[in-house]
Write an enzyme that holds these catalytic residues in place. Structure first.
Site, short mmCIF file in Angstrom:
data_model
loop_
_atom_site.label_atom_id
_atom_site.label_comp_id
_atom_site.label_asym_id
_atom_site.label_seq_id
_atom_site.Cartn_x
_atom_site.Cartn_y
_atom_site.Cartn_z
N TYR A 97 -3.16 -17.28 -17.26
CA TYR A 97 -2.40 -16.05 -17.44
C TYR A 97 -0.91 -16.32 -17.47
CZ TYR A 97 0.01 -11.73 -16.45
OH TYR A 97 0.88 -10.68 -16.52
N HIS A 146 11.69 -7.79 -20.75
CA HIS A 146 11.59 -7.18 -19.42
C HIS A 146 12.95 -6.81 -18.83
CE1 HIS A 146 7.49 -8.27 -19.81
NE2 HIS A 146 7.18 -8.13 -18.54
N ASN A 175 8.33 -12.92 -11.81
CA ASN A 175 7.36 -12.53 -10.81
C ASN A 175 7.93 -12.78 -9.42
OD1 ASN A 175 3.78 -13.03 -11.37
ND2 ASN A 175 5.03 -11.24 -11.57
N TYR A 233 18.00 15.80 26.50
CA TYR A 233 17.29 14.61 26.01
C TYR A 233 18.18 13.64 25.24
CZ TYR A 233 12.79 16.92 27.03
OH TYR A 233 11.73 17.52 27.63
N ARG A 259 19.58 11.70 28.09
CA ARG A 259 18.62 11.16 29.04
C ARG A 259 17.60 10.23 28.39
NH1 ARG A 259 14.23 14.80 31.55
NH2 ARG A 259 15.59 16.42 30.73
N PHE A 319 2.68 -10.91 -5.72
CA PHE A 319 3.84 -10.15 -6.19
C PHE A 319 3.83 -8.70 -5.71
CE2 PHE A 319 0.54 -10.35 -9.52
CZ PHE A 319 0.09 -9.04 -9.44
N GLU A 354 -1.81 -2.37 -14.05
CA GLU A 354 -1.16 -2.43 -12.75
C GLU A 354 -1.28 -1.03 -12.13
OE1 GLU A 354 2.54 -3.74 -14.30
OE2 GLU A 354 1.69 -5.66 -14.92
#
Length: 499
Positions: free
Chosen positions: A49, A79, A191, A276, A279, A324, A409
């Site tokens: 791949y 990309h 990746n 609070y 405290r 990934f 994906e």
């Protein structure tokens, strides 16, 4: 010298701040071995791949041997689809360091020259321009890492001495040539979780500093409100056994130790119990500390991880997997968002207490001649607005998966978005704590000539070094900005005792 796979977060903090990263002698050997293993598999005609196939949904498309280098170039160029403002330069430094360390582990079939180029960019402070948005935190941080990788092949843009230059010019100034890509080189660069992890690390470092600052500002507010240190007694916290709580209470005791203001009402406390926000500081800040320590472990593992795909094992196998997927980073960033939101929520309640004469016993809005003067009235409103924004930003991102790549994906982490919002949350919290420190400094002055503890008096001096006492109304924004600058420098965090 940093051995790949063995870096600590303090070293990464130094790199982010401008430190150099150097690897020990012999680091190249595992990388060469993985390249040789991949070459052997290619020679045997194996289908792998992203090496001799297309990517994502196109994984079933076989690529001929003459096109393998072009495949990797096409991957980087196609990309590089990020948008938005560039990542901050300290974050880009972390990205470069994390990518170099990951590839140097020798499981990615990347060449040593690739790591050398990444380190040259980092150590030369010539930083790729990386658009902040475009990653969903699975299949790696593909778009942002593609923009980083463009510079390595002599394309894209880089920042040098505050100016944007073409990637080819940046390489030339460092004495480098465009990187010739090996058969998995582009995929190994794209990746990985390095952008998500860098954003989360930057958020974590900021949260650590703000946690320490908030203990100082909280202790100063406690003094200003004539609050009790009894809730910080170690016997209370030992009975619960929560480590962060025990540690936080010890710091608060140390911060208030030696206070004449506290001693003045030790035997005649005006309240039976404090609200609070005073405290329960050890309980809230302790839970935040425990979370910060958990996140640190997760991010330290990720900083040392190999997160691309496929991976080359020591015995020469090439395995497809899913390292990934940035789910651990997404969870870590979501936890950091909770910490930032809760520290601010508690601080804002202390601000509200101090400006309320019924609760604090001090002049309304911490100013004399109230009515003519509004004092800290709207500063508290600003703090409330910032708390509300941080609450909205703290909504978990890791549960918001959106399928990509034609459903190949089909579950993603959204880790990059989870990390991106941390910077804004940290800025908001910085301003909240600046307002609290201004209120606390004003409040303790109503108890003069009594002095607070030595540490808190130093905090008071820091505030007064940039903001005068509030005698009559003036513009508040410059004072907030000035104290915020001190917070970002670490001036108040440095006052927090290390116990």
């Amino acid at each position: 010298m940093i051995t790949p796979g063995q870096i600590h977060l303090d070293a990464l903090r130094a790199v982010m701040a401008g430190g150099v990263l150097e690897l020990p002698a012999g680091w190249e050997a595992p990388m060469r071995a993985s390249c040789d293993a991949l070459a052997a598999r290619l020679a045997a005609g194996d289908t792998m791949y992203g090496v001799n196939t297309g990517f994502g949904k196109l994984a079933s498309t076989r690529i001929s041997d003459p096109d393998l280098v072009q495949l990797q170039l096409n991957l980087i160029r196609s990309h590089a689809a990020g948008v938005g403002e560039p990542l901050p330069e300290p974050v880009v430094r972390l990205v470069l360091a994390l990518k170099a360390l990951s590839l140097a582990r020798g499981a990615s079939a990347a060449q040593p020259s690739t790591v050398e180029a990444l380190l040259a960019l980092l150590n030369g402070n010539v930083l790729p321009v990386i658009p902040a948005r475009g990653s969903v935190g699975a299949s790696g941080d593909l778009a942002p890492l593609a923009h980083l990788s463009l510079v390595l092949i002599g394309e894209g843009q880089a920042m040098e001495l505050g100016a944007t230059v073409p990637g080819a010019v940046a390489l030339k100034r460092l004495g480098l040539k465009p990187l010739p890509l090996g058969p998995k080189e582009g995929l190994a660069l794209l990746n990985g979780t390095q952008v998500s992890a860098a954003l989360a690390l930057a958020g974590h470092f900021a949260a650590e500093d703000l946690w320490r600052t908030a203990l100082v500002s909280g202790a100063l507010s406690t003094e200003g409100a004539r609050g009790s240190d009894t809730p910080f007694d170690p016997r209370i916290h030992a009975l619960r056994g929560q480590e962060g709580q025990i540690h936080s209470a010890a710091i608060l005791r140390a911060l208030m130790a030696g206070s004449a203001i506290r001693d003045s009402h030790r035997d005649n406390d005006p309240r039976v119990q404090d609200p609070y926000s005073l405290r329960c500081q050890p309980q809230v800040m302790g839970a935040c500390l425990d979370t910060l320590e958990h996140v640190a472990k997760i991010l330290a593992r990720e900083a040392n991880a190999v997160t691309d795909n496929p991976l080359v094992t020591e015995d020469g196998d090439v395995l497809s997997g899913g390292n990934f997927h940035a789910e651990p980073v997404a969870f870590a960033a979501d936890h950091l968002a909770l910490v930032l939101a809760e520290i601010g929520a508690l601080a804002e309640r202390r601000i509200a207490l101090l400006v309320d004469p019924v609760l604090s016993g001090l002049p309304a809005f911490l100013v004399k001649e109230g009515g003519l003067n509004s004092g800290f009235m709207i500063a508290q409103v600003t703090a409330a607005a910032l708390v509300a924004e941080n609450r909205a930003l703290a909504t978990p991102r890791s549960v918001d998966s959106l399928p990509t790549s034609a459903n190949q994906e089909d579950h993603v982490s959204m880790a990059t978005g989870a990390g991106l919002r941390l910077a804004q949350m940290a800025r908001n919290l910085t301003d909240i704590l600046a307002i609290e420190l201004l209120c606390g400094a004003q409040a303790v002055e109503f108890h003069r000539p009594l002095r607070s503890s030595p540490v808190l008096e130093r905090a008071h001096v820091l505030v007064r070094g940039v903001a005068e006492p509030w005698e009559r109304d003036r513009q508040m924004a410059p004072d907030i900005a000035a104290v915020s600058r001190l917070i970002r420098k670490g001036s108040f965090a440095d006052l927090c005792p290390a116990l």
